[in-house]
Design an enzyme around this catalytic site. Sequence first.
Site, PDB file in Angstrom:
ATOM      1  N   CYS A 112      41.783 -30.873 -35.525  1.00  0.00           N
ATOM      2  CA  CYS A 112      42.102 -29.710 -36.796  1.00  0.00           C
ATOM      3  C   CYS A 112      43.724 -29.706 -36.977  1.00  0.00           C
ATOM      4  CB  CYS A 112      41.277 -28.647 -36.581  1.00  0.00           C
ATOM      5  SG  CYS A 112      39.471 -28.881 -36.673  1.00  0.00           S
ATOM      6  N   ASP A 113      44.062 -29.419 -38.264  1.00  0.00           N
ATOM      7  CA  ASP A 113      45.365 -28.999 -38.629  1.00  0.00           C
ATOM      8  C   ASP A 113      45.114 -28.271 -39.935  1.00  0.00           C
ATOM      9  OD1 ASP A 113      48.192 -29.446 -37.430  1.00  0.00           O
ATOM     10  OD2 ASP A 113      48.354 -29.169 -39.474  1.00  0.00           O
TER      11      ASP A 113
END
Length: 218
Positions: A82-83
Amino acid sequence: MVSAPSPTPPALVLASKSPARTKLLAEAGIPHRIVVSAVDEEAIVAQHPEASPAEMALLLARAKAEAVASLPEVEGALVLGCDSVFEFDGAALGKPYTADVAVERLRAMSGRGGVLHTGHWLVDCRDGVVSSAGELCSAGVEFTEMSDDEIAAYVATGEPLHCAGSFTIDGLGGAFLARVDGDPHAVVGLSVSTLRALLSRAKVRLTDFWAAAVVPHL
């Protein structure tokens, strides 16, 4: 009639050291372990100057997931990367890292709004065949008016220095958010409903994780 037991889900690996993300997974009843990637975020950003803030969030999430998926210790698992990237005035704002940058950003954002994009990338490392899929979840964020004293006090806590856009929703920064339009989990950094959709594409039911977790009861 006794229902059949739920199948045992594969192990889930989170390719992030974010305490907020691991807390979200734990509260959603999803057991997991953490393996942090060695991805150079600044290098990826430099390699894709044409990418929009939303595209960059997904690119970074994919890079983290695929880097961890290549490690032998995650064989047979699902790897989630995730980012988050905050889009403000058309620009992509990642982590500020320094107090001066955080102060400058928060002053500009006071009384205004932007969009927090969180990219999700799931790599399936089961059965010796690696496959992957990604999805973006975005939410609009509006800020209250913040005085210089409030901004200075917030930055002095150190909280905004390592957060996309220089703020949080689940910590001290929540005091300055007037409105969130969309999934608030996306603002935290991991949309559980988006993860559910990605798991479904991998033929895994999110609810099967609950049998392996201790889910708190209110």
